[in-house]
Write a protein that holds these residues in place. Structure first.
Motif, PDB file in Angstrom:
ATOM      1  N   ALA A  77       0.827  -1.203   0.000  1.00  0.00           N
ATOM      2  CA  ALA A  77       0.000   0.000   0.000  1.00  0.00           C
ATOM      3  C   ALA A  77       0.869   1.264   0.000  1.00  0.00           C
ATOM      4  N   GLN A  78       2.165   1.109   0.245  1.00  0.00           N
ATOM      5  CA  GLN A  78       3.104   2.246   0.198  1.00  0.00           C
ATOM      6  C   GLN A  78       4.303   1.883  -0.664  1.00  0.00           C
ATOM      7  N   ALA A  79       3.997   1.197  -1.748  1.00  0.00           N
ATOM      8  CA  ALA A  79       5.066   0.605  -2.552  1.00  0.00           C
ATOM      9  C   ALA A  79       5.996   1.656  -3.164  1.00  0.00           C
ATOM     10  N   ALA A  80       5.432   2.768  -3.635  1.00  0.00           N
ATOM     11  CA  ALA A  80       6.286   3.763  -4.306  1.00  0.00           C
ATOM     12  C   ALA A  80       7.341   4.302  -3.335  1.00  0.00           C
ATOM     13  N   GLY A  81       6.909   4.635  -2.126  1.00  0.00           N
ATOM     14  CA  GLY A  81       7.856   5.159  -1.134  1.00  0.00           C
ATOM     15  C   GLY A  81       8.876   4.116  -0.712  1.00  0.00           C
ATOM     16  N   LEU A  82       8.437   2.870  -0.580  1.00  0.00           N
ATOM     17  CA  LEU A  82       9.376   1.817  -0.176  1.00  0.00           C
ATOM     18  C   LEU A  82      10.360   1.492  -1.298  1.00  0.00           C
ATOM     19  N   ALA A  83       9.890   1.554  -2.546  1.00  0.00           N
ATOM     20  CA  ALA A  83      10.817   1.328  -3.669  1.00  0.00           C
ATOM     21  C   ALA A  83      11.916   2.390  -3.655  1.00  0.00           C
ATOM     22  N   GLU A  84      11.505   3.626  -3.366  1.00  0.00           N
ATOM     23  CA  GLU A  84      12.506   4.688  -3.289  1.00  0.00           C
ATOM     24  C   GLU A  84      13.461   4.448  -2.121  1.00  0.00           C
ATOM     25  N   LEU A  85      12.913   4.042  -1.002  1.00  0.00           N
ATOM     26  CA  LEU A  85      13.737   3.738   0.182  1.00  0.00           C
ATOM     27  C   LEU A  85      14.791   2.688  -0.149  1.00  0.00           C
ATOM     28  N   PRO A 115       0.232   2.600  -6.741  1.00  0.00           N
ATOM     29  CA  PRO A 115       1.399   2.872  -7.581  1.00  0.00           C
ATOM     30  C   PRO A 115       2.688   2.303  -6.985  1.00  0.00           C
ATOM     31  N   GLY A 116       3.601   1.946  -7.859  1.00  0.00           N
ATOM     32  CA  GLY A 116       4.940   1.562  -7.406  1.00  0.00           C
ATOM     33  C   GLY A 116       5.116   0.091  -7.081  1.00  0.00           C
ATOM     34  N   VAL A 117       4.063  -0.712  -7.244  1.00  0.00           N
ATOM     35  CA  VAL A 117       4.175  -2.124  -6.842  1.00  0.00           C
ATOM     36  C   VAL A 117       5.230  -2.846  -7.695  1.00  0.00           C
ATOM     37  N   ALA A 118       5.174  -2.648  -8.998  1.00  0.00           N
ATOM     38  CA  ALA A 118       6.164  -3.326  -9.857  1.00  0.00           C
ATOM     39  C   ALA A 118       7.581  -2.843  -9.533  1.00  0.00           C
ATOM     40  N   ASP A 119       7.727  -1.559  -9.237  1.00  0.00           N
ATOM     41  CA  ASP A 119       9.055  -1.024  -8.891  1.00  0.00           C
ATOM     42  C   ASP A 119       9.578  -1.658  -7.609  1.00  0.00           C
ATOM     43  N   LEU A 120       8.693  -1.830  -6.640  1.00  0.00           N
ATOM     44  CA  LEU A 120       9.133  -2.438  -5.374  1.00  0.00           C
ATOM     45  C   LEU A 120       9.461  -3.920  -5.580  1.00  0.00           C
ATOM     46  N   LEU A 121       8.586  -4.632  -6.285  1.00  0.00           N
ATOM     47  CA  LEU A 121       8.845  -6.061  -6.512  1.00  0.00           C
ATOM     48  C   LEU A 121      10.176  -6.274  -7.229  1.00  0.00           C
ATOM     49  N   ALA A 122      10.530  -5.338  -8.093  1.00  0.00           N
ATOM     50  CA  ALA A 122      11.792  -5.465  -8.840  1.00  0.00           C
ATOM     51  C   ALA A 122      13.008  -5.376  -7.915  1.00  0.00           C
ATOM     52  N   GLN A 123      12.792  -4.884  -6.687  1.00  0.00           N
ATOM     53  CA  GLN A 123      13.920  -4.715  -5.761  1.00  0.00           C
ATOM     54  C   GLN A 123      13.911  -5.721  -4.610  1.00  0.00           C
ATOM     55  N   VAL A 124      12.847  -6.517  -4.545  1.00  0.00           N
ATOM     56  CA  VAL A 124      12.699  -7.464  -3.422  1.00  0.00           C
ATOM     57  C   VAL A 124      13.372  -8.783  -3.782  1.00  0.00           C
ATOM     58  N   ASP A 125      14.131  -9.334  -2.841  1.00  0.00           N
ATOM     59  CA  ASP A 125      14.765 -10.644  -3.067  1.00  0.00           C
ATOM     60  C   ASP A 125      13.842 -11.785  -2.663  1.00  0.00           C
ATOM     61  N   VAL A 126      13.204 -11.649  -1.511  1.00  0.00           N
ATOM     62  CA  VAL A 126      12.274 -12.697  -1.054  1.00  0.00           C
ATOM     63  C   VAL A 126      10.952 -12.036  -0.679  1.00  0.00           C
ATOM     64  N   LEU A 127       9.891 -12.521  -1.293  1.00  0.00           N
ATOM     65  CA  LEU A 127       8.542 -12.040  -1.004  1.00  0.00           C
ATOM     66  C   LEU A 127       7.793 -13.152  -0.268  1.00  0.00           C
ATOM     67  N   VAL A 128       7.248 -12.827   0.912  1.00  0.00           N
ATOM     68  CA  VAL A 128       6.376 -13.768   1.630  1.00  0.00           C
ATOM     69  C   VAL A 128       4.966 -13.251   1.410  1.00  0.00           C
ATOM     70  N   ASP A 129       4.182 -13.996   0.627  1.00  0.00           N
ATOM     71  CA  ASP A 129       2.923 -13.429   0.144  1.00  0.00           C
ATOM     72  C   ASP A 129       1.697 -14.180   0.646  1.00  0.00           C
ATOM     73  N   GLY A 130       0.580 -13.466   0.627  1.00  0.00           N
ATOM     74  CA  GLY A 130      -0.705 -14.052   0.976  1.00  0.00           C
ATOM     75  C   GLY A 130      -1.192 -13.619   2.345  1.00  0.00           C
ATOM     76  N   PRO A 131      -2.509 -13.693   2.553  1.00  0.00           N
ATOM     77  CA  PRO A 131      -3.083 -13.256   3.832  1.00  0.00           C
ATOM     78  C   PRO A 131      -2.777 -14.235   4.954  1.00  0.00           C
ATOM     79  N   TYR A 132      -2.850 -13.736   6.183  1.00  0.00           N
ATOM     80  CA  TYR A 132      -2.714 -14.609   7.350  1.00  0.00           C
ATOM     81  C   TYR A 132      -4.019 -15.365   7.561  1.00  0.00           C
TER      82      TYR A 132
END
Ligand code: SF4
Length: 211
Positions: A77-85, A115-132
Motif C-alpha cells: 500500500a506504500q510501494a512507491a515510497g518503499l521502492a525509493e527507500l 502505484p509503485g508495486v512493480a518497482d518495489l517487486l523489482a527490488q525485493v529478493d524474497v517475497l512472503v505473500d498471501g493473507p494470514y
C-alpha cells in the motif's frame, strides 16, 4: 517525493530474516485478516510521516546491517515510497531485501493495489505473500500461516541456507520508554504471553507501581 507512513522500526535484529537486519513496519493495511498479529497497524491513519531518505539514515545507522525487512501493515500500500527507500539504501550499501505482503503475487501482478508495486517487486529478493489464515498457522517458519508462500524473486538469498518456510520461530522483545515491541513472527502462545505481560505491566503502573 512520497512520504512513508511508518508504524515502527527496528535497527538491528536477527528475528526477521537472515543475518543482521533493519525492519520497517508501515502503518495501514487494506486487508483485515482475523487474528492479525498487529491490529494497531491496520488503520490507515497518519502515524509517523517520514521521507524515504530520512528513513534510510535511520535504518542504516548500524554499519553491521546487511538486510532490510519490509512489513506492516501492508508494504504494497506504500510501494512507491518503499521502492525509493530501497533504491536509496542500496546506493549506500549492498543489502538483501525481504518483504511481507497480505496480497498474493498474482494479485500484485494483475491488480496492483497502488502505484509503485512493480518497482518495489523489482527490488525485493524474497517475497512472503498471501493473507494470514489463523487456522493454518503451523507455528513454523518466517511466515504467519502455511498458505503464505516464500518466493525467491532473485537468487540473492536462495543459497543462504536460511529456511524461510520451516525454521523454528524466534522473537526478540525491545523495551521502549512507553511499552515494548515484539520483533519476529510469534507463535500464538508467545503472542498471548506477550500481550498478557504488557497488560500486567500497564495494570501495575496504573496502580502506582514503579516506573
Ligand atoms: S495483511 Fe498482514 S497486516 Fe494486514 S490484516 Fe493481514 S496479517 Fe494484518
Amino acid at each position: 517525493m512520497p512520504q512513508l507512513n511508518v508504524a515502527d522500526t527496528c535497527v538491528g535484529t536477527r528475528a526477521l530474516g537472515p543475518g543482521w537486519r533493519s525492519v520497517v513496519w508501515v502503518q495501514g493495511c487494506p486487508l483485515d485478516c482475523a487474528g492479525c498479529v498487529a491490529p494497531d497497524w491496520i488503520p490507515d491513519r497518519p502515524n509517523r510521516l517520514v521521507s524515504p531518505a530520512a528513513l534510510v539514515d535511520e535504518l542504516l545507522a548500524d554499519p553491521a546491517v546487511t538486510g532490510l525487512t519490509l512489513s506492516g501493515g501492508e508494504p504494497m500500500a506504500q510501494a512507491a515510497g518503499l521502492a525509493e527507500l530501497v533504491g536509496l539504501a542500496r546506493a549506500r550499501r549492498e543489502l538483501d531485501v525481504v518483504c511481507f505482503t497480505g496480497f498474493t503475487a498474482e494479485v500484485l501482478r494483475d491488480r496492483p493495489p497502488g502505484p509503485g508495486v512493480a518497482d518495489l517487486l523489482a527490488q525485493v529478493d524474497v517475497l512472503v505473500d498471501g493473507p494470514y489464515v489463523a487456522r493454518r498457522d503451523d507455528g513454523r517458519g518466517l511466515r504467519g500461516s502455511d498458505n503464505q508462500r516464500v518466493r525467491h524473486l532473485t537468487d540473492r538469498l536462495r543459497g543462504s541456507g536460511y529456511d524461510f518456510a520451516g525454521r523454528p520461530r524466534s522473537v526478540e522483545v525491545r523495551v521502549r520508554d512507553r511499552g515494548a515491541l515484539l520483533v519476529g513472527v510469534p507463535t500464538a502462545g508467545v503472542l498471548r504471553r506477550f500481550d498478557e505481560a504488557i497488560d500486567r505491566c500497564a495494570e501495575h503502573l496504573g496502580q502506582g507501581g514503579p516506573r
